[in-house]
Design an enzyme around this catalytic site. Structure first.
Site, short mmCIF file in Angstrom:
data_model
loop_
_atom_site.label_atom_id
_atom_site.label_comp_id
_atom_site.label_asym_id
_atom_site.label_seq_id
_atom_site.Cartn_x
_atom_site.Cartn_y
_atom_site.Cartn_z
N ARG A 80 0.82 -1.21 0.00
CA ARG A 80 0.00 0.00 0.00
C ARG A 80 0.85 1.26 0.00
O ARG A 80 0.51 2.26 -0.63
CB ARG A 80 -0.95 0.00 1.20
CG ARG A 80 -2.05 -1.04 1.10
CD ARG A 80 -2.84 -0.89 -0.19
NE ARG A 80 -3.85 -1.94 -0.32
CZ ARG A 80 -4.54 -2.18 -1.43
NH1 ARG A 80 -4.32 -1.46 -2.51
NH2 ARG A 80 -5.43 -3.14 -1.48
N GLU B 15 2.12 1.47 -3.49
CA GLU B 15 1.02 1.89 -4.36
C GLU B 15 0.80 3.40 -4.26
O GLU B 15 0.59 4.07 -5.28
CB GLU B 15 -0.26 1.15 -3.96
CG GLU B 15 -1.46 1.48 -4.83
CD GLU B 15 -2.72 0.78 -4.34
OE1 GLU B 15 -3.42 0.20 -5.19
OE2 GLU B 15 -3.00 0.83 -3.13
N SER C 179 17.92 12.73 -2.23
CA SER C 179 18.86 11.68 -1.84
C SER C 179 18.21 10.71 -0.87
O SER C 179 17.42 11.10 -0.02
CB SER C 179 20.10 12.31 -1.19
OG SER C 179 20.94 11.31 -0.65
#
Length: 221
Positions: free
Chosen positions: A156, A159, A182
Site C-alpha cells: 500500500r 502503491e 537523496s
C-alpha cells in the site's frame, strides 16, 4: 605527444584486504597524454611516488559477510527475542541511541551499521553478546526481498508512491529544480497520530538532501 605531472593530495580509497580499507598517502603522478587515432584523449599514469616519511592512515572498517535475509535470520531472531523480553519498542531504543525510529529499525534489521560509540548503549539495553554487536557494527549488504511487495503494509505504501509519482516529481522539480531527493543524506521517521475523528493514522516523514543534476560540459580546446 604531451607529458605533464599532476600532484594529488589523495587517491580514492582502495581495498587493502578483504575486510580493511586504507587511505593512501599523498602521491606524485606523472601523466602522459596521447591523442588516439579516433581523436579522443587518452591519459596514462606512468609514475607514482609516495612522499617519504608518510604513514598511511588505517581505518578499520569491517564489511559483513551476511548477504541475504536468510543469512541474517539467526541474528535478527536473537535481536527480536531480546527486545521482546525487555518490552522495548523501537521508539524506546531510538530515544536511547539518538536516531530516528526508522534508522534504528534499520540497525536492528542489519540494514545499517551500529556505530562503535553506541555498542555499549545497545548492549545495556538488549544484553547482546560481543559477537552479535560486532556483526551489527559491520557495513551491511543493504538488500531487500522482492517478495516484500506482496506484503499488504508495504504494497500500500508502494502503491501510494506510484499513484502520486508524477505529482511528487512535479513538486520536487518546481520547488528545488532539476534533480532528485537523496536516499543517502536522508532522514526517515514514522509517527502514529490521531485524525480529526479520533482515528489512528500513520504519518511518514521523509527528509532528503536535494541533489541537482549536473551539466556535462565538454572541455573546449
Amino acid at each position: 605527444m604531451a607529458s605533464r605531472s599532476v600532484s594529488l593530495s589523495r587517491l580514492p580509497w582502495r581495498l587493502a584486504s578483504s575486510r580493511t580499507f586504507t587511505t593512501p598517502p599523498p602521491v606524485s603522478v606523472s601523466v602522459r597524454h596521447t591523442p588516439s587515432h579516433l581523436g579522443t584523449n587518452r591519459f596514462h599514469v606512468t609514475q607514482r611516488r609516495f612522499f617519504a616519511g608518510h604513514t598511511p592512515d588505517r581505518i578499520p572498517v569491517s564489511v559483513s559477510s551476511l548477504y541475504s535475509r536468510v543469512d541474517k535470520e539467526p541474528i535478527l531472531a536473537e535481536i527480536q527475542r531480546r527486545r521482546e523480553e525487555r518490552g522495548l519498542s523501537i521508539d524506546a531504543v531510538a530515544v536511547e541511541l539518538g536516531f530516528t525510529n526508522v534508522y534504528t529499525a534499520q540497525i536492528l534489521m542489519l540494514q545499517a551499521p551500529l556505530p562503535e560509540r553506541m555498542k555499549e548503549t545497545l548492549k545495556g539495553l538488549l544484553g547482546l553478546d560481543e559477537e552479535t554487536l560486532s556483526e551489527m557494527g559491520r557495513i551491511p549488504h543493504r538488500r531487500y526481498d522482492e517478495d516484500v511487495l506482496q506484503e499488504p503494509t508495504i504494497y500500500r505504501v508502494h502503491e501510494a508512491l506510484m499513484h502520486y509519482a508524477d505529482s511528487i516529481k512535479l513538486l520536487i522539480n518546481e520547488k528545488c529544480g532539476d534533480g532528485i531527493m537523496s536516499a543517502i543524506d536522508f532522514n526517515f521517521e514514522i509517527e502514529k497520530i490521531k485524525g480529526s475523528k479520533g482515528e489512528d493514522r500513520v504519518k511518514l516523514v521523509m527528509d532528503g538532501k536535494f541533489l541537482p543534476f549536473t551539466e556535462q560540459v565538454k572541455e573546449q580546446k
